[in-house]
Scaffold this motif. Sequence first.
Motif, PDB file in Angstrom:
ATOM      1  N   ASP A 164       0.873  -1.167   0.000  1.00  0.00           N
ATOM      2  CA  ASP A 164       0.000   0.000   0.000  1.00  0.00           C
ATOM      3  C   ASP A 164       0.921   1.231   0.000  1.00  0.00           C
ATOM      4  O   ASP A 164       2.112   1.120   0.308  1.00  0.00           O
ATOM      5  CB  ASP A 164      -0.864  -0.045   1.263  1.00  0.00           C
ATOM      6  CG  ASP A 164      -1.683   1.213   1.442  1.00  0.00           C
ATOM      7  OD1 ASP A 164      -2.345   1.626   0.474  1.00  0.00           O
ATOM      8  OD2 ASP A 164      -1.636   1.791   2.543  1.00  0.00           O
ATOM      9  N   GLY A 172       0.612   6.049   4.172  1.00  0.00           N
ATOM     10  CA  GLY A 172       0.700   5.499   5.520  1.00  0.00           C
ATOM     11  C   GLY A 172       1.638   4.299   5.605  1.00  0.00           C
ATOM     12  O   GLY A 172       1.844   3.757   6.689  1.00  0.00           O
ATOM     13  N   GLU A 229      -9.748   4.993   5.175  1.00  0.00           N
ATOM     14  CA  GLU A 229      -8.558   4.983   4.332  1.00  0.00           C
ATOM     15  C   GLU A 229      -8.499   3.747   3.457  1.00  0.00           C
ATOM     16  O   GLU A 229      -8.785   2.637   3.917  1.00  0.00           O
ATOM     17  CB  GLU A 229      -7.282   5.036   5.188  1.00  0.00           C
ATOM     18  CG  GLU A 229      -6.051   5.200   4.329  1.00  0.00           C
ATOM     19  CD  GLU A 229      -4.747   4.851   5.020  1.00  0.00           C
ATOM     20  OE1 GLU A 229      -4.703   4.765   6.257  1.00  0.00           O
ATOM     21  OE2 GLU A 229      -3.768   4.658   4.285  1.00  0.00           O
ATOM     22  N   GLU A 263       0.209  -3.308   4.745  1.00  0.00           N
ATOM     23  CA  GLU A 263      -0.927  -2.369   4.813  1.00  0.00           C
ATOM     24  C   GLU A 263      -0.961  -1.635   6.152  1.00  0.00           C
ATOM     25  O   GLU A 263      -0.584  -2.213   7.170  1.00  0.00           O
ATOM     26  CB  GLU A 263      -2.240  -3.144   4.690  1.00  0.00           C
ATOM     27  CG  GLU A 263      -2.885  -3.135   3.330  1.00  0.00           C
ATOM     28  CD  GLU A 263      -3.487  -1.789   2.927  1.00  0.00           C
ATOM     29  OE1 GLU A 263      -3.544  -0.869   3.764  1.00  0.00           O
ATOM     30  OE2 GLU A 263      -3.906  -1.658   1.773  1.00  0.00           O
ATOM     31  N   ALA A 310      -4.006   0.319   6.760  1.00  0.00           N
ATOM     32  CA  ALA A 310      -5.406   0.718   6.956  1.00  0.00           C
ATOM     33  C   ALA A 310      -6.303  -0.497   7.181  1.00  0.00           C
ATOM     34  O   ALA A 310      -6.127  -1.527   6.527  1.00  0.00           O
ATOM     35  CB  ALA A 310      -5.907   1.482   5.734  1.00  0.00           C
TER      36      ALA A 310
END
Length: 222
Positions: free
Chosen positions: A8, A11, A44, A168, A170
């Motif tokens: 991802d 973030g 998100e 990831e 989120a």
Amino acid sequence: MIKTVLFDMDGVLYDSMPVHVWAWSEVSEKYRLNYTPEDFYLLEGRTGDTTLDVLFQRTFQRNATEKEKKDIYQEKVCLFNQANTGRVMPGAKNVLERVKAYDLEALIVTGSGQHSLIDKLNQDFPGSFRREKMVTGFDVQYGKPDPEPYLMGLEKAGVQASEAVVIENAPLGVRSAVAAGIFTVAVNTGPLPDKVLWDEGAGLLFPSMIVLAQNFAGVLNR
Ligand code: MG
């Protein structure tokens, strides 16, 4: 055996979530949408369009129109670009060094439709990602939390779910990856409690990309 790491972007590779949250909050104020800043961490991973549908449903009990989606998302992108620092997430480069050291392929699977960040990837992580193998908000019909984007990532990489691992930050991103059948490592780089990431099916969880880089061998040998 793991061949591919699906990353991802926001973030995870970029410390961009606070700016996204600020930009979403600004347009939500302007259009009088019901929101709290935490909502944007929980939402998100969704594309701009489906984020707006959620906010419009909550506020006006209807989806946003195509025009509203286009106008509001454009404003949000504009605010984001003005404020974005482009700061790389601490530890992200170390993780990508590990990926290279183990001779794995790295792909991006993001809901983002932000050209500014997507174009920066090659500058910040030279040689790590190939444009034609990226899955972005422009490629998908449903987006996260549907498994679609991660299934597209597997297809672009030419690997099975069992040969990939997802990184990831989120909850909805974890849900999407887990639904695609891929072992998912959560990095909790935001303000949400770890529990929301575990609850979506994360297989491992680290507090930062720095700690993930330190434990990368363990992720591959789990
Ligand atoms: Mg993210």
